[in-house]
Scaffold this motif. Structure first.
Motif, PDB file in Angstrom:
ATOM      1  N   PRO A 158       3.904  -7.353  -2.277  1.00  0.00           N
ATOM      2  CA  PRO A 158       3.698  -6.928  -0.876  1.00  0.00           C
ATOM      3  C   PRO A 158       3.001  -7.991  -0.026  1.00  0.00           C
ATOM      4  O   PRO A 158       1.827  -7.870   0.317  1.00  0.00           O
ATOM      5  CB  PRO A 158       2.847  -5.671  -1.025  1.00  0.00           C
ATOM      6  CG  PRO A 158       2.070  -5.890  -2.285  1.00  0.00           C
ATOM      7  CD  PRO A 158       3.001  -6.656  -3.209  1.00  0.00           C
ATOM      8  N   ALA A 171       2.906 -10.010   3.524  1.00  0.00           N
ATOM      9  CA  ALA A 171       3.339  -9.892   4.921  1.00  0.00           C
ATOM     10  C   ALA A 171       4.314 -11.010   5.277  1.00  0.00           C
ATOM     11  O   ALA A 171       4.077 -12.178   4.974  1.00  0.00           O
ATOM     12  CB  ALA A 171       2.123  -9.930   5.849  1.00  0.00           C
ATOM     13  N   PRO A 181       2.145  -7.251   9.034  1.00  0.00           N
ATOM     14  CA  PRO A 181       1.070  -6.704   8.193  1.00  0.00           C
ATOM     15  C   PRO A 181       1.271  -5.208   7.887  1.00  0.00           C
ATOM     16  O   PRO A 181       1.055  -4.776   6.755  1.00  0.00           O
ATOM     17  CB  PRO A 181      -0.194  -6.938   9.024  1.00  0.00           C
ATOM     18  CG  PRO A 181       0.156  -8.084   9.925  1.00  0.00           C
ATOM     19  CD  PRO A 181       1.601  -7.875  10.263  1.00  0.00           C
ATOM     20  N   ARG A 182       1.687  -4.432   8.882  1.00  0.00           N
ATOM     21  CA  ARG A 182       1.905  -2.999   8.643  1.00  0.00           C
ATOM     22  C   ARG A 182       3.089  -2.778   7.713  1.00  0.00           C
ATOM     23  O   ARG A 182       3.068  -1.877   6.873  1.00  0.00           O
ATOM     24  CB  ARG A 182       2.128  -2.279   9.969  1.00  0.00           C
ATOM     25  CG  ARG A 182       0.886  -2.219  10.845  1.00  0.00           C
ATOM     26  CD  ARG A 182       1.198  -1.614  12.193  1.00  0.00           C
ATOM     27  NE  ARG A 182       0.035  -1.582  13.057  1.00  0.00           N
ATOM     28  CZ  ARG A 182       0.083  -1.254  14.336  1.00  0.00           C
ATOM     29  NH1 ARG A 182       1.244  -0.940  14.901  1.00  0.00           N
ATOM     30  NH2 ARG A 182      -1.019  -1.245  15.068  1.00  0.00           N
ATOM     31  N   ARG A 194       1.844  -3.277   4.313  1.00  0.00           N
ATOM     32  CA  ARG A 194       1.038  -2.140   3.848  1.00  0.00           C
ATOM     33  C   ARG A 194       1.933  -0.963   3.474  1.00  0.00           C
ATOM     34  O   ARG A 194       1.673  -0.248   2.502  1.00  0.00           O
ATOM     35  CB  ARG A 194       0.029  -1.734   4.924  1.00  0.00           C
ATOM     36  CG  ARG A 194      -1.129  -2.708   5.062  1.00  0.00           C
ATOM     37  CD  ARG A 194      -2.319  -2.074   5.771  1.00  0.00           C
ATOM     38  NE  ARG A 194      -2.038  -1.776   7.153  1.00  0.00           N
ATOM     39  CZ  ARG A 194      -2.236  -2.619   8.168  1.00  0.00           C
ATOM     40  NH1 ARG A 194      -2.684  -3.847   7.914  1.00  0.00           N
ATOM     41  NH2 ARG A 194      -1.995  -2.267   9.405  1.00  0.00           N
ATOM     42  N   HIS A 226       4.960  -1.225   2.353  1.00  0.00           N
ATOM     43  CA  HIS A 226       5.566  -1.599   1.076  1.00  0.00           C
ATOM     44  C   HIS A 226       4.602  -1.347  -0.079  1.00  0.00           C
ATOM     45  O   HIS A 226       5.006  -0.884  -1.155  1.00  0.00           O
ATOM     46  CB  HIS A 226       5.973  -3.074   1.127  1.00  0.00           C
ATOM     47  CG  HIS A 226       6.749  -3.530  -0.067  1.00  0.00           C
ATOM     48  ND1 HIS A 226       8.041  -3.117  -0.319  1.00  0.00           N
ATOM     49  CD2 HIS A 226       6.418  -4.379  -1.085  1.00  0.00           C
ATOM     50  CE1 HIS A 226       8.472  -3.677  -1.432  1.00  0.00           C
ATOM     51  NE2 HIS A 226       7.505  -4.448  -1.917  1.00  0.00           N
ATOM     52  N   THR A 227       3.322  -1.624   0.138  1.00  0.00           N
ATOM     53  CA  THR A 227       2.312  -1.348  -0.882  1.00  0.00           C
ATOM     54  C   THR A 227       2.281   0.132  -1.223  1.00  0.00           C
ATOM     55  O   THR A 227       2.202   0.512  -2.404  1.00  0.00           O
ATOM     56  CB  THR A 227       0.923  -1.805  -0.394  1.00  0.00           C
ATOM     57  OG1 THR A 227       0.951  -3.204  -0.144  1.00  0.00           O
ATOM     58  CG2 THR A 227      -0.153  -1.494  -1.417  1.00  0.00           C
ATOM     59  N   ARG A 228       2.345   0.971  -0.207  1.00  0.00           N
ATOM     60  CA  ARG A 228       2.336   2.421  -0.446  1.00  0.00           C
ATOM     61  C   ARG A 228       3.607   2.881  -1.151  1.00  0.00           C
ATOM     62  O   ARG A 228       3.576   3.804  -1.968  1.00  0.00           O
ATOM     63  CB  ARG A 228       2.145   3.157   0.876  1.00  0.00           C
ATOM     64  CG  ARG A 228       0.770   2.908   1.489  1.00  0.00           C
ATOM     65  CD  ARG A 228       0.528   3.793   2.714  1.00  0.00           C
ATOM     66  NE  ARG A 228      -0.800   3.558   3.228  1.00  0.00           N
ATOM     67  CZ  ARG A 228      -1.092   2.734   4.229  1.00  0.00           C
ATOM     68  NH1 ARG A 228      -0.121   2.071   4.832  1.00  0.00           N
ATOM     69  NH2 ARG A 228      -2.333   2.562   4.632  1.00  0.00           N
ATOM     70  N   LEU A 286      -3.573  -6.892  -5.514  1.00  0.00           N
ATOM     71  CA  LEU A 286      -3.618  -5.433  -5.485  1.00  0.00           C
ATOM     72  C   LEU A 286      -3.080  -4.802  -6.764  1.00  0.00           C
ATOM     73  O   LEU A 286      -3.392  -3.653  -7.076  1.00  0.00           O
ATOM     74  CB  LEU A 286      -2.819  -4.904  -4.293  1.00  0.00           C
ATOM     75  CG  LEU A 286      -3.413  -5.149  -2.908  1.00  0.00           C
ATOM     76  CD1 LEU A 286      -2.465  -4.625  -1.831  1.00  0.00           C
ATOM     77  CD2 LEU A 286      -4.787  -4.488  -2.786  1.00  0.00           C
ATOM     78  N   GLY A 338      -1.202   4.084   8.328  1.00  0.00           N
ATOM     79  CA  GLY A 338      -1.006   2.637   8.351  1.00  0.00           C
ATOM     80  C   GLY A 338      -0.445   2.175   9.672  1.00  0.00           C
ATOM     81  O   GLY A 338      -0.802   1.100  10.172  1.00  0.00           O
ATOM     82  N   ARG A 392      -3.070   1.364  12.445  1.00  0.00           N
ATOM     83  CA  ARG A 392      -4.091   0.328  12.242  1.00  0.00           C
ATOM     84  C   ARG A 392      -3.740  -0.963  12.964  1.00  0.00           C
ATOM     85  O   ARG A 392      -2.594  -1.253  13.166  1.00  0.00           O
ATOM     86  CB  ARG A 392      -4.257   0.060  10.729  1.00  0.00           C
ATOM     87  CG  ARG A 392      -4.901   1.272  10.020  1.00  0.00           C
ATOM     88  CD  ARG A 392      -4.997   1.017   8.546  1.00  0.00           C
ATOM     89  NE  ARG A 392      -5.505   2.198   7.860  1.00  0.00           N
ATOM     90  CZ  ARG A 392      -5.569   2.325   6.550  1.00  0.00           C
ATOM     91  NH1 ARG A 392      -5.111   1.379   5.762  1.00  0.00           N
ATOM     92  NH2 ARG A 392      -6.062   3.394   6.010  1.00  0.00           N
TER      93      ARG A 392
END
Length: 216
Positions: A26, A28, A42-43, A46, A48-50, A77, A213, A216
Motif C-alpha cells: 500500500p 501512495a 494518500p487516501r 489508506r 488499499h490498506t483497509r 504496516l 479515511g 482525512r
C-alpha cells in the motif's frame, strides 16, 4: 522398525489447505491509481490498506487453514508479509501457488481488492478441491478472477495471459484445459478498481472505515 506412535509424534502436522492473500504493497501513488483522482493518492493507499486487512479477516473467518499475506514488496504496516517473486502477476501467482502446494495439499489465493468475496466462497472452493477439482476460480465482472484455488499448479497455467484485460479468466481457463486440469467456477464477484465501484463499497461493512479515511 519404529513404533507407529513414535512416527506420529515426529511427523509434522501439515494443514490441509492454506489461504494466500495477494496484494500490492500500500504505497501512495502505486495502488488504486484509478481512484486517486477522486480520493487523492494518500487516501487511495489508506483504502488499499483497509482492503488488505478486510481480505485477511475474510480469509481467517473462512477457517480453511493458515493464512499468509504476500505483498509486492516489504511494508512497515505488514512486517509479517511474504514478498512476491516474479516478473509479472502470473509468475508471482505461479510461484506462490507452487510453494504453497509443496507444504499443503490445497491452496487458495485471493486478491485483496475483492471485498465481495465471503468466507463461504473460500469454504466452497476448498470443498470443490477436496472433491477432486484441480482448479477453482471466482470470476470477476471485469473478465478477471478474484480467487483461484488449486491442488495442482501446472507450469503454463498463466502463460500468455494478458493481465488487466477482460480476457484474463478466459485465457486462464484455456491454459488449464490445455494442461488437462479440471476446473470449476464459483459465483461472479466484483473488485474495487473503478470510481463507480466506490458506491458498492459504501454498502458493505468496510464502508465505515472508507468514509473515515475519505474525510482525512
Amino acid at each position: 522398525m519404529s513404533h507407529p506412535s513414535a512416527l506420529r509424534a515426529n511427523t509434522p502436522i501439515r494443514a490441509d489447505t492454506i489461504v494466500i492473500v495477494f496484494a500490492r504493497a500500500p504505497i501512495a501513488g502505486r495502488v488504486k491509481t484509478r481512484l486517486a483522482p477522486i480520493l487523492g493518492a494518500p487516501r487511495a493507499a489508506r483504502l488499499h490498506t483497509r482492503l488488505i486487512a478486510h481480505a485477511m479477516r475474510t480469509a481467517r473467518e473462512a477457517r480453511c487453514g493458515p493464512v499468509e499475506l504476500h505483498l509486492t514488496q516489504r511494508h512497515a504496516l505488514f512486517p509479517y508479509a511474504r514478498t512476491q517473486t516474479g516478473r509479472d502477476l502470473g509468475e508471482r501467482m505461479q510461484h506462490a501457488l507452487r510453494g504453497a502446494l509443496r507444504r499443503h495439499r490445497r491452496a487458495l489465493l485471493i486478491g485483496a481488492d475483492v471485498p465481495a468475496l465471503a468466507p463461504a466462497d473460500l469454504r466452497r472452493a476448498r470443498r470443490l478441491l477436496q472433491g477432486g477439482t484441480d482448479v477453482v476460480l471466482a470470476p470477476a465482472e471485469d473478465g478477471g478472477f478474484g480467487l483461484i484455488g488449486a491442488r495442482r499448479a501446472r507450469l503454463g497455467l498463466f502463460r500468455d495471459v494478458r493481465w488487466g484485460r477482460d480476457t484474463v479468466l478466459a485465457e486462464t481457463l484455456r491454459n488449464a484445459s490445455l494442461a488437462g486440469l479440471r476446473c470449476r467456477l464459483l459465483r461472479t464477484v466484483w473488485d474495487l478498481d473503478r470510481p463507480e465501484d466506490l458506491a458498492r463499497l459504501r454498502s458493505r461493512p468496510l464502508s465505515s472505515a472508507f468514509r473515515r479515511g475519505a474525510r482525512r
